[in-house]
Design a protein around this motif. Structure first.
Motif, PDB file in Angstrom:
ATOM      1  N   ASP A  93       0.843  -1.188   0.000  1.00  0.00           N
ATOM      2  CA  ASP A  93       0.000   0.000   0.000  1.00  0.00           C
ATOM      3  C   ASP A  93       0.884   1.245   0.000  1.00  0.00           C
ATOM      4  N   HIS A  94       0.887   1.959  -1.115  1.00  0.00           N
ATOM      5  CA  HIS A  94       1.693   3.174  -1.250  1.00  0.00           C
ATOM      6  C   HIS A  94       3.152   2.936  -0.866  1.00  0.00           C
ATOM      7  N   GLY A  95       3.708   1.814  -1.345  1.00  0.00           N
ATOM      8  CA  GLY A  95       5.111   1.509  -1.095  1.00  0.00           C
ATOM      9  C   GLY A  95       5.399   0.908   0.266  1.00  0.00           C
ATOM     10  N   ARG A  96       4.355   0.668   1.058  1.00  0.00           N
ATOM     11  CA  ARG A  96       4.530   0.040   2.374  1.00  0.00           C
ATOM     12  C   ARG A  96       4.165  -1.430   2.276  1.00  0.00           C
ATOM     13  N   VAL A  97       4.862  -2.255   3.022  1.00  0.00           N
ATOM     14  CA  VAL A  97       4.584  -3.686   3.071  1.00  0.00           C
ATOM     15  C   VAL A  97       3.898  -3.963   4.403  1.00  0.00           C
ATOM     16  N   GLU A  98       2.587  -4.259   4.319  1.00  0.00           N
ATOM     17  CA  GLU A  98       1.755  -4.437   5.503  1.00  0.00           C
ATOM     18  C   GLU A  98       1.284  -5.887   5.617  1.00  0.00           C
ATOM     19  N   PHE A  99       0.983  -6.304   6.834  1.00  0.00           N
ATOM     20  CA  PHE A  99       0.500  -7.652   7.107  1.00  0.00           C
ATOM     21  C   PHE A  99      -0.855  -7.575   7.796  1.00  0.00           C
ATOM     22  N   TYR A 100      -1.819  -8.347   7.271  1.00  0.00           N
ATOM     23  CA  TYR A 100      -3.171  -8.391   7.822  1.00  0.00           C
ATOM     24  C   TYR A 100      -3.535  -9.827   8.156  1.00  0.00           C
ATOM     25  N   ALA A 101      -4.191 -10.016   9.280  1.00  0.00           N
ATOM     26  CA  ALA A 101      -4.643 -11.342   9.693  1.00  0.00           C
ATOM     27  C   ALA A 101      -5.785 -11.802   8.798  1.00  0.00           C
ATOM     28  N   LEU A 102      -5.719 -13.026   8.306  1.00  0.00           N
ATOM     29  CA  LEU A 102      -6.825 -13.616   7.547  1.00  0.00           C
ATOM     30  C   LEU A 102      -7.844 -14.240   8.487  1.00  0.00           C
ATOM     31  N   SER A 103      -7.353 -14.702   9.622  1.00  0.00           N
ATOM     32  CA  SER A 103      -8.195 -15.340  10.624  1.00  0.00           C
ATOM     33  C   SER A 103      -7.698 -14.891  11.993  1.00  0.00           C
ATOM     34  N   ARG A 104      -8.405 -15.282  13.018  1.00  0.00           N
ATOM     35  CA  ARG A 104      -7.962 -14.951  14.372  1.00  0.00           C
ATOM     36  C   ARG A 104      -6.659 -15.698  14.650  1.00  0.00           C
ATOM     37  N   ASN A 105      -5.676 -15.005  15.199  1.00  0.00           N
ATOM     38  CA  ASN A 105      -4.402 -15.612  15.564  1.00  0.00           C
ATOM     39  C   ASN A 105      -4.281 -15.612  17.082  1.00  0.00           C
ATOM     40  N   SER A 106      -4.009 -16.770  17.628  1.00  0.00           N
ATOM     41  CA  SER A 106      -3.888 -16.922  19.080  1.00  0.00           C
ATOM     42  C   SER A 106      -2.451 -16.677  19.519  1.00  0.00           C
ATOM     43  N   PRO A 107      -2.259 -16.278  20.775  1.00  0.00           N
ATOM     44  CA  PRO A 107      -0.901 -16.111  21.286  1.00  0.00           C
ATOM     45  C   PRO A 107      -0.095 -17.396  21.093  1.00  0.00           C
ATOM     46  N   GLY A 108       1.134 -17.247  20.608  1.00  0.00           N
ATOM     47  CA  GLY A 108       2.004 -18.393  20.360  1.00  0.00           C
ATOM     48  C   GLY A 108       1.906 -18.945  18.950  1.00  0.00           C
ATOM     49  N   GLU A 109       0.892 -18.534  18.184  1.00  0.00           N
ATOM     50  CA  GLU A 109       0.707 -19.021  16.819  1.00  0.00           C
ATOM     51  C   GLU A 109       1.656 -18.277  15.874  1.00  0.00           C
ATOM     52  N   GLU A 110       2.331 -19.045  14.997  1.00  0.00           N
ATOM     53  CA  GLU A 110       3.223 -18.415  14.027  1.00  0.00           C
ATOM     54  C   GLU A 110       2.394 -17.711  12.955  1.00  0.00           C
ATOM     55  N   ILE A 111       2.775 -16.490  12.638  1.00  0.00           N
ATOM     56  CA  ILE A 111       2.116 -15.711  11.595  1.00  0.00           C
ATOM     57  C   ILE A 111       2.801 -16.033  10.274  1.00  0.00           C
ATOM     58  N   THR A 112       2.010 -16.447   9.283  1.00  0.00           N
ATOM     59  CA  THR A 112       2.548 -16.839   7.983  1.00  0.00           C
ATOM     60  C   THR A 112       1.773 -16.167   6.861  1.00  0.00           C
ATOM     61  N   VAL A 113       2.439 -16.004   5.725  1.00  0.00           N
ATOM     62  CA  VAL A 113       1.801 -15.477   4.516  1.00  0.00           C
ATOM     63  C   VAL A 113       2.185 -16.369   3.346  1.00  0.00           C
ATOM     64  N   ASN A 114       1.414 -16.298   2.283  1.00  0.00           N
ATOM     65  CA  ASN A 114       1.785 -16.979   1.044  1.00  0.00           C
ATOM     66  C   ASN A 114       2.646 -15.993   0.266  1.00  0.00           C
ATOM     67  N   TYR A 115       3.911 -16.332   0.045  1.00  0.00           N
ATOM     68  CA  TYR A 115       4.830 -15.421  -0.640  1.00  0.00           C
ATOM     69  C   TYR A 115       4.411 -15.158  -2.082  1.00  0.00           C
ATOM     70  N   GLY A 116       3.655 -16.076  -2.673  1.00  0.00           N
ATOM     71  CA  GLY A 116       3.297 -15.903  -4.078  1.00  0.00           C
ATOM     72  C   GLY A 116       4.518 -16.118  -4.958  1.00  0.00           C
ATOM     73  N   GLU A 117       4.611 -15.338  -6.001  1.00  0.00           N
ATOM     74  CA  GLU A 117       5.723 -15.463  -6.941  1.00  0.00           C
ATOM     75  C   GLU A 117       7.030 -15.019  -6.275  1.00  0.00           C
ATOM     76  N   THR A 118       8.078 -15.842  -6.399  1.00  0.00           N
ATOM     77  CA  THR A 118       9.377 -15.506  -5.807  1.00  0.00           C
ATOM     78  C   THR A 118      10.470 -15.608  -6.852  1.00  0.00           C
ATOM     79  N   HIS A 119      11.645 -15.126  -6.487  1.00  0.00           N
ATOM     80  CA  HIS A 119      12.796 -15.228  -7.391  1.00  0.00           C
ATOM     81  C   HIS A 119      13.326 -16.658  -7.472  1.00  0.00           C
ATOM     82  N   HIS A 120      12.832 -17.542  -6.609  1.00  0.00           N
ATOM     83  CA  HIS A 120      13.309 -18.935  -6.589  1.00  0.00           C
ATOM     84  C   HIS A 120      12.832 -19.733  -7.803  1.00  0.00           C
ATOM     85  N   GLU A 121      11.784 -19.248  -8.463  1.00  0.00           N
ATOM     86  CA  GLU A 121      11.262 -19.859  -9.687  1.00  0.00           C
ATOM     87  C   GLU A 121      10.983 -21.356  -9.540  1.00  0.00           C
ATOM     88  N   GLY A 122      10.443 -21.747  -8.377  1.00  0.00           N
ATOM     89  CA  GLY A 122      10.074 -23.136  -8.151  1.00  0.00           C
ATOM     90  C   GLY A 122      11.230 -24.064  -7.811  1.00  0.00           C
TER      91      GLY A 122
END
Length: 137
Positions: A93-122
């Motif tokens: 968003d306007h050059g900022r990289v932000e993280f939003y919860a998709l579901s409720r996250n409980s204390p101790g739960e690891e926060i993860t995102v789907n990186y999507g397309e990466t430079h690793h090319e599979g």
């Protein structure tokens, strides 16, 4: 004290997915902004060159011309690992990289995102172990 753009308390610690991970330190409501990461702004061309020189990179392309390198950032969200079944999403968003919860996250739960397309090319094995994991990044 956390910066104003870090909306929820999180902890960085070893992750079962890979290296360090970021974990909720308090309940995080669904669809709420967790925080963001800030770093060095550079051209996409320079970012792609830099990515070839390091095994571990923390770079996000925020537009067709600009990228942000988080390698030296102190923001805990830079340790957010990939999952094929994430509990958060990354938003540019306007050059900022932000993280939003998709579901409720409980204390101790690891926060993860789907990186999507990466430079690793599979070519990099996915380590998320989630049901339906695609196996590669």
């Amino acid at each position: 004290m956390r910066p104003a753009y870090q909306k929820y308390d999180v902890n960085v610690r070893p992750s079962a997915i890979d290296g360090q991970g970021v974990f909720a330190a308090e309940p995080i409501a669904a669809h709420r902004k967790i925080g963001e990461i800030r770093g060095e702004s550079l051209s996409v061309e320079d970012a792609r060159i830099r990515a070839t020189r390091h095994e571990r990179i923390m770079i996000v392309e925020v537009s067709s011309r600009r990228a942000i390198d988080f390698s030296r950032s102190l923001d805990p969200m830079r340790y957010t690992n990939h999952s094929c079944v994430p509990n958060a999403r990354l938003r540019i968003d306007h050059g900022r990289v932000e993280f939003y919860a998709l579901s409720r996250n409980s204390p101790g739960e690891e926060i993860t995102v789907n990186y999507g397309e990466t430079h690793h090319e599979g070519k990099l094995a996915c380590r998320c172990r989630a049901p339906g994991c695609i196996g590669r990044l």
